[in-house]
Design a protein around this motif. Structure first.
Motif, PDB file in Angstrom:
ATOM      1  N   ALA A  97       0.525   4.971  -7.360  1.00 23.89           N
ATOM      2  CA  ALA A  97       1.488   4.001  -7.109  1.00 23.89           C
ATOM      3  C   ALA A  97       2.608   4.087  -6.517  1.00 23.89           C
ATOM      4  N   LEU A  98       2.267   5.733  -6.098  1.00 22.24           N
ATOM      5  CA  LEU A  98       3.859   5.447  -4.649  1.00 22.24           C
ATOM      6  C   LEU A  98       2.894   5.768  -3.929  1.00 22.24           C
ATOM      7  N   LYS A  99       2.066   6.002  -3.677  1.00 20.35           N
ATOM      8  CA  LYS A  99       1.335   5.571  -2.026  1.00 20.35           C
ATOM      9  C   LYS A  99       1.250   3.948  -1.821  1.00 20.35           C
ATOM     10  N   LYS A 100       0.713   3.431  -2.745  1.00 17.76           N
ATOM     11  CA  LYS A 100       0.990   1.661  -2.454  1.00 17.76           C
ATOM     12  C   LYS A 100       1.845   0.979  -2.113  1.00 17.76           C
ATOM     13  N   CYS A 101       3.530   1.849  -2.340  1.00 18.08           N
ATOM     14  CA  CYS A 101       4.419   1.272  -2.281  1.00 18.08           C
ATOM     15  C   CYS A 101       4.966   1.757  -1.363  1.00 18.08           C
ATOM     16  N   LEU A 102       4.717   2.586  -0.598  1.00 19.84           N
ATOM     17  CA  LEU A 102       5.457   3.132   0.882  1.00 19.84           C
ATOM     18  C   LEU A 102       4.625   2.491   1.614  1.00 19.84           C
ATOM     19  N   ASP A 103       3.457   2.353   1.753  1.00 22.30           N
ATOM     20  CA  ASP A 103       2.829   1.894   2.504  1.00 22.30           C
ATOM     21  C   ASP A 103       2.340   0.683   2.671  1.00 22.30           C
ATOM     22  N   LYS A 104       3.377  -0.269   1.097  1.00 25.23           N
ATOM     23  CA  LYS A 104       3.185  -1.408   1.370  1.00 25.23           C
ATOM     24  C   LYS A 104       4.453  -2.095   2.284  1.00 25.23           C
ATOM     25  N   ARG A 105       5.869  -1.948   1.448  1.00 25.29           N
ATOM     26  CA  ARG A 105       6.914  -1.331   2.454  1.00 25.29           C
ATOM     27  C   ARG A 105       6.761  -1.348   3.814  1.00 25.29           C
ATOM     28  N   GLN A 106       6.399   0.044   4.494  1.00 25.12           N
ATOM     29  CA  GLN A 106       5.967   0.419   5.817  1.00 25.12           C
ATOM     30  C   GLN A 106       5.456  -1.304   6.826  1.00 25.12           C
ATOM     31  N   ALA A 107       3.848  -1.633   5.713  1.00 22.00           N
ATOM     32  CA  ALA A 107       3.285  -2.377   6.399  1.00 22.00           C
ATOM     33  C   ALA A 107       3.964  -4.025   6.817  1.00 22.00           C
ATOM     34  N   PHE A 108       5.382  -4.182   5.950  1.00 25.91           N
ATOM     35  CA  PHE A 108       6.309  -5.029   6.192  1.00 25.91           C
ATOM     36  C   PHE A 108       7.648  -4.863   7.620  1.00 25.91           C
ATOM     37  N   ILE A 109       7.719  -3.740   7.079  1.00 26.51           N
ATOM     38  CA  ILE A 109       8.904  -3.658   8.161  1.00 26.51           C
ATOM     39  C   ILE A 109       8.124  -2.877   9.678  1.00 26.51           C
ATOM     40  N   SER A 110       6.929  -3.372   9.554  1.00 26.32           N
ATOM     41  CA  SER A 110       6.302  -3.087  11.131  1.00 26.32           C
ATOM     42  C   SER A 110       5.700  -4.579  11.238  1.00 26.32           C
ATOM     43  N   LYS A 111       5.492  -5.418  10.407  1.00 25.35           N
ATOM     44  CA  LYS A 111       5.361  -6.826  10.580  1.00 25.35           C
ATOM     45  C   LYS A 111       6.690  -7.710  11.200  1.00 25.35           C
ATOM     46  N   SER A 198       6.925   8.698  11.134  1.00 27.69           N
ATOM     47  CA  SER A 198       7.584   9.278  10.468  1.00 27.69           C
ATOM     48  C   SER A 198       7.914   9.594   9.765  1.00 27.69           C
ATOM     49  N   ILE A 199       8.771   7.907   9.345  1.00 30.08           N
ATOM     50  CA  ILE A 199       9.574   8.592   8.351  1.00 30.08           C
ATOM     51  C   ILE A 199       8.635   8.004   6.901  1.00 30.08           C
ATOM     52  N   LEU A 200       7.527   7.877   7.083  1.00 30.21           N
ATOM     53  CA  LEU A 200       6.590   7.266   5.921  1.00 30.21           C
ATOM     54  C   LEU A 200       6.389   8.388   5.577  1.00 30.21           C
ATOM     55  N   SER A 201       5.138   9.147   6.601  1.00 32.59           N
ATOM     56  CA  SER A 201       5.129  10.532   5.772  1.00 32.59           C
ATOM     57  C   SER A 201       5.605  11.755   5.030  1.00 32.59           C
ATOM     58  N   ARG A 202       6.776  11.520   6.169  1.00 36.34           N
ATOM     59  CA  ARG A 202       7.852  12.551   5.240  1.00 36.34           C
ATOM     60  C   ARG A 202       8.476  12.153   3.822  1.00 36.34           C
ATOM     61  N   GLN A 203       8.585  10.485   3.759  1.00 36.51           N
ATOM     62  CA  GLN A 203       8.669  10.424   1.895  1.00 36.51           C
ATOM     63  C   GLN A 203       7.402  10.488   1.208  1.00 36.51           C
ATOM     64  N   LYS A 204       5.897  10.123   1.238  1.00 40.20           N
ATOM     65  CA  LYS A 204       5.244  10.308   1.191  1.00 40.20           C
ATOM     66  C   LYS A 204       4.868  11.677   0.096  1.00 40.20           C
ATOM     67  N   LYS A 205       5.157  13.051   1.598  1.00 36.06           N
ATOM     68  CA  LYS A 205       5.235  14.470   1.053  1.00 36.06           C
ATOM     69  C   LYS A 205       6.284  14.718   0.406  1.00 36.06           C
ATOM     70  N   LEU A 206       7.474  13.877   0.277  1.00 35.88           N
ATOM     71  CA  LEU A 206       8.381  14.003  -0.493  1.00 35.88           C
ATOM     72  C   LEU A 206       8.261  13.984  -2.199  1.00 35.88           C
ATOM     73  N   GLY A 207       7.643  12.457  -1.543  1.00 37.78           N
ATOM     74  CA  GLY A 207       7.381  12.191  -3.143  1.00 37.78           C
ATOM     75  C   GLY A 207       6.306  12.544  -4.154  1.00 37.78           C
ATOM     76  N   GLU A 208       5.559  13.473  -3.008  1.00 33.35           N
ATOM     77  CA  GLU A 208       4.349  13.961  -4.340  1.00 33.35           C
ATOM     78  C   GLU A 208       5.016  15.150  -4.808  1.00 33.35           C
ATOM     79  N   ILE A 209       5.911  15.939  -3.736  1.00 36.80           N
ATOM     80  CA  ILE A 209       7.476  16.983  -4.683  1.00 36.80           C
ATOM     81  C   ILE A 209       7.293  16.458  -5.857  1.00 36.80           C
ATOM     82  N   PHE A 210       8.382  15.551  -5.708  1.00 41.19           N
ATOM     83  CA  PHE A 210       8.621  14.787  -6.500  1.00 41.19           C
ATOM     84  C   PHE A 210       8.359  14.661  -8.047  1.00 41.19           C
ATOM     85  N   LEU A 211       6.892  14.177  -7.719  1.00 41.14           N
ATOM     86  CA  LEU A 211       6.237  13.198  -9.229  1.00 41.14           C
ATOM     87  C   LEU A 211       5.623  15.186  -9.596  1.00 41.14           C
ATOM     88  N   LYS A 212       4.763  16.019  -8.915  1.00 39.52           N
ATOM     89  CA  LYS A 212       4.530  17.114  -9.422  1.00 39.52           C
ATOM     90  C   LYS A 212       5.326  17.333 -10.171  1.00 39.52           C
TER      91      LYS A 212
END
Length: 223
Positions: A97-111, A198-212
């Motif tokens: 769910a968090l990955k989908k959230c971050l990916d969707k936001r990144q897609a809109f920022i890029s667009k 780079s921001i997306l990659s680091r946010q995903k890593k931090l999100g994983e740590i947070f959820l774990k």
């Protein structure tokens, strides 16, 4: 209804539905212009010409470019929110769910990256109507992150005593990555487009740590 514009121009407006339709057409045309050329390189005259409207009629609906930009931004935020909720809602666990959230936001920022160049006109002090839109975006993001946590709770991944506070902490942690990159590499309000990967990659890593860190562990796992 009749409305008298300056210089004797008279325009006949239809019912409210037709007026809303006209506003939607203007917002759609402006979105295309802003997304391609950016706010600073788009004029109200160009938008009026795209729709074969008089500038007087355009200014009737939107008194200045910032008010039109605010309406466009509102449209994008609402669309992103709806799509993000849909994607997150299809996830079966919090990590997905968090990955989908971050990916969707990144897609809109890029667009719509070019559309976010408003600081070239407004500077870092945002007009009130724009600030309201960004507050709305932050509130929307917080709600989606609460949904991410709720999915994890429903899946039995973890327990959360204070959902609102935990979601706010997650949001602040993810925002910290953004502002760290911004402070280190950019003088303006917005990171360079190539920095978002780079921001997306680091946010995903931090999100994983947070959820774990929230995961429920058995006695044997703890010992």
């Amino acid at each position: 209804m009749y409305y008298h514009f300056p210089k004797g121009i008279i325009v006949i407006f239809g019912n409210v539905e037709n007026q809303d339709r006209k506003k939607d057409l203007i917002i759609d045309a402006a979105l295309k212009r802003f997304a391609h050329f950016g706010l600073s390189k788009t004029t109200m005259t160009e938008i009026a010409n795209d729709l074969s409207l008089s500038k007087a009629l355009l200014y009737y609906y939107f008194p200045d470019k910032i008010s039109l930009y605010s309406a466009v931004l509102k449209n994008i935020i609402e669309t992103m929110d709806a799509e993000m909720r849909k994607d997150v809602g299809s996830a079966t666990n919090s990590h997905d769910a968090l990955k989908k959230c971050l990916d969707k936001r990144q897609a809109f920022i890029s667009k719509y990256y070019n559309l976010l160049d408003f600081t070239k006109i407004t500077g870092t002090e945002l007009p009130g109507n724009l600030m309201c839109m960004f507050v709305k975006a932050k509130d929307s993001e917080l709600t989606v992150l609460k949904t991410v946590l709720e999915i994890g709770i429903s899946a039995g991944e973890f327990k959360v005593d204070d959902l609102d506070e935990t979601a706010a902490l997650l949001k602040d942690a993810l925002s910290g990555i953004y502002f760290t990159v911004l402070k280190r590499h950019t003088k303006g309000f917005l990171p360079e487009k190539e920095q978002f990967d780079s921001i997306l990659s680091r946010q995903k890593k931090l999100g994983e740590i947070f959820l774990k860190g929230l995961e429920v562990r058995t006695v044997s796992e703890i010992s």
